[in-house]
Design an enzyme around this catalytic site. Structure first.
Site, mmCIF file in Angstrom:
data_model
loop_
_atom_site.group_PDB
_atom_site.id
_atom_site.type_symbol
_atom_site.label_atom_id
_atom_site.label_comp_id
_atom_site.label_asym_id
_atom_site.label_seq_id
_atom_site.Cartn_x
_atom_site.Cartn_y
_atom_site.Cartn_z
ATOM 1 N N ILE A 328 0.841 -1.192 0.000
ATOM 2 C CA ILE A 328 0.000 0.000 0.000
ATOM 3 C C ILE A 328 0.875 1.240 0.000
ATOM 4 C CG2 ILE A 328 -2.113 -0.970 0.944
ATOM 5 C CD1 ILE A 328 -1.198 -0.338 3.699
ATOM 6 N N GLU A 329 0.341 2.328 -0.520
ATOM 7 C CA GLU A 329 1.163 3.513 -0.789
ATOM 8 C C GLU A 329 1.743 4.139 0.479
ATOM 9 O OE1 GLU A 329 -1.710 7.266 -1.418
ATOM 10 O OE2 GLU A 329 -2.228 5.585 -2.717
ATOM 11 N N GLN A 330 1.091 3.944 1.618
ATOM 12 C CA GLN A 330 1.610 4.520 2.858
ATOM 13 C C GLN A 330 2.902 3.839 3.298
ATOM 14 O OE1 GLN A 330 -1.531 3.861 2.192
ATOM 15 N NE2 GLN A 330 -2.685 5.740 2.604
ATOM 16 N N GLY A 331 3.208 2.645 2.754
ATOM 17 C CA GLY A 331 4.512 2.068 3.000
ATOM 18 C C GLY A 331 4.551 0.619 3.428
#
Length: 530
Positions: A328-331
């Site tokens: 996911i883009e948050q990491g």
């Protein structure tokens, strides 16, 4: 040693009028809300700081208890905003203050893809002129469309231009140099070294702090607690104290939206797999099951909000957890992406990397597949997820969607064919109880978040999964390749699209096992990075 600890109001007093302020946050995840509240309170009593330009690479705040940018969304205080996304909520709710300002054209507001905004910070830190990228071509980020502008005030002040470089067309985003960074961590020692042990993600505070420090500004870090200098392990420190000027202590900061603290989110414990709920049997689960059939064992798969967020739970239920690695883009890398208010976090992650690094991975197309949602699809295969004029505050903006889809090898979009339709599932077939009033297959999407034209040019593999059918993007147009049992091709699919759909000569029927409550016997073929 002089203490770096100050109050939120004292931090606000340090911010000059007309400053450019960058904030590390993803909705409520990592949001330095107490410090933002201090800015709003200081302005209310003193009239300062005035005319701030705010940079939010992902988003700051939500509509469920963490106000974030809404502390600052006041006439005179907020002068301009550049954000990857914005607080959103149900259509029945009162719009956030930031959306009222955007809609009233009170400030220039921009929706810049999150990865590009992080790139802009890195370029500003290195004193380079800006970002040259193909990410965003032929989307709303392209100057030939909206150029990231969310209202007329923004359209009058462009933030991106199209250039020719070595015979090719590129987008150029000039660097924006921030004067103040407001970041968040869990613990600071007396020297300002920051660790993130209770956070659900690092996000991009290092990049933001560097962009400010290298340009002579001030860095303010909000934390839960202070510890003695020299007591933090150096490999645990993700932002060194040499970059941090001031510390605001906020013991009650939430870990993420509606979550004061859950140790599994920050990787301190691992949850038993039996603790993850699997979706109840309904039409949304059927769609998620059909999406799961598109996956292969060994793939690295990005996942977004919406129906596709349930696909990891399908794999858990089927005993296939671990067959793919979720990102996911948050990491977060690996583990189980969480749902609803905790979306953007994962439990049992294998790694949590800084968001700017995750976006470089996405922008370069290093992963195997992305599972995303759609609000609209048009006849070119383009997708809108970022703006609906009728419900602007319900759509948060694109976030990292443009970065993720720009060079993704494969994309599976999922959602309902029409909005508002009601269904029942009986005897392995779907029946429409009430047809939806809002068509989602339209001649031209309102906002191009994903360009079907560029996807064809780049040879991307694009699939659309709905409750009625599966469609593929082809050079000739959007083609129905598979129909779900219970639906009539002419009446329920072709007749409900506002543009002509192609139909495959070998039109298939979706597997019957998807429409039964029991397990479907999911097995993923082994293909490693293919």
């Amino acid at each position: 040693m002089k203490s770096k600890v100050i109050t939120a109001l004292e931090a606000a007093a340090l911010i000059p009028d007309n400053a450019i302020v960058t904030v590390s946050s993803a909705s409520a995840l990592g949001c330095p809300d107490a410090t933002l509240a201090g800015i709003g309170a200081h302005f209310a009593t003193t009239g300062h700081p005035k005319n701030l330009t705010m940079l939010h690479p992902i988003a700051a705040g939500d509509m469920y208890g963490v106000k974030g940018i809404d502390h600052i969304a006041r006439p005179g205080l907020l002068g301009k905003i550049l954000a990857g996304s914005y607080p959103s909520g149900p259509s029945s709710s009162e719009p956030p203050e930031i959306w009222k300002m955007i809609g009233a054209n009170a400030i220039p507001a921009y929706n810049i893809p999150s990865g590009i905004l992080f790139d802009m910070h890195r370029e500003a830190a290195a004193k380079r002129p800006g970002v040259i990228t193909k990410v965003g071509l032929d989307t709303f980020a392209d100057p030939d469309r909206q150029g990231c502008a969310m209202n007329d005030a923004a359209a009058a002040e462009p933030v991106v231009e199209k250039i020719q470089f070595r015979g090719e067309e590129w987008l150029f985003f000039p660097s924006v140099i921030p004067n103040v960074a407001i970041i968040r961590a869990t613990t600071a020692d007396e020297r300002g070294n920051l660790t993130f042990e209770h956070e659900g993600a690092y996000l991009g505070p290092m990049d933001q702090a560097l962009s400010v420090r290298n340009n002579g500004g001030i860095v303010i870090a909000q934390v839960k607690r202070i510890t003695e200098a020299g007591t933090l392990k150096p490999l645990d420190v993700h932002v060194p104290g040499i970059l941090v000027d001031h510390i605001v202590v906020a013991p009650d900061q939430w870990q993420t939206c509606q979550t004061p603290y859950e140790p599994a989110i920050s990787g301190e414990i691992f949850r038993p797999m039996s603790s993850f709920e699997v979706p109840a049997f309904d039409i949304a689960k059927v769609i998620a099951r059909r999406v799961a059939l598109e996956l292969h064992q060994g793939w690295a798969v990005n996942i977004g909000f919406g129906i596709s967020a349930n696909v990891p739970r399908i794999l858990i239920e089927e005993g296939r957890h671990g067959d793919v690695t979720w990102m996911i883009e948050q990491g977060a890398v690996g583990g189980v992406p969480l749902l609803d208010f905790q979306f953007g976090c994962a439990s049992n992650a294998e790694a949590i990397v800084p968001s700017p690094h995750q976006f470089v991975y996405f922008q370069g197309g290093g992963f195997d597949c992305s599972l995303l949602s759609f609000l609209q699809i048009d006849q070119s295969g383009s997708v809108n997820v970022s703006r609906l004029a009728a419900r602007p505050h319900v759509t948060a903006g694109a976030g990292g969607f443009v970065d993720i889809t720009a060079r993704a090898r494969r994309i599976v979009f999922s959602g309902y064919f029409n909005a508002g339709a009601k269904f029942s599932i009986e005897d392995g077939a779907v029946a429409i109880e009430k047809e939806g009033k809002v068509k989602k297959l339209v001649p031209e999407v309102e906002h191009v978040s994903f360009s079907g034209r560029r996807a064809i040019q780049q040879g991307q593999d694009v699939t659309y999964v709905t409750e009625r059918c599966v469609m593929k993007l082809t050079p000739e147009g959007v083609m129905v390749t598979e129909i779900a049992p219970g639906f009539d091709l002419e009446r329920d699919i072709l007749g409900q699209s506002e543009f002509p759909l192609l139909v495959a000569k070998d039109l298939k029927t979706s597997p019957a096992r998807l429409y039964q409550p029991g397990l479907i016997g999911l097995k993923l073929d082994r293909v490693v990075h293919g």
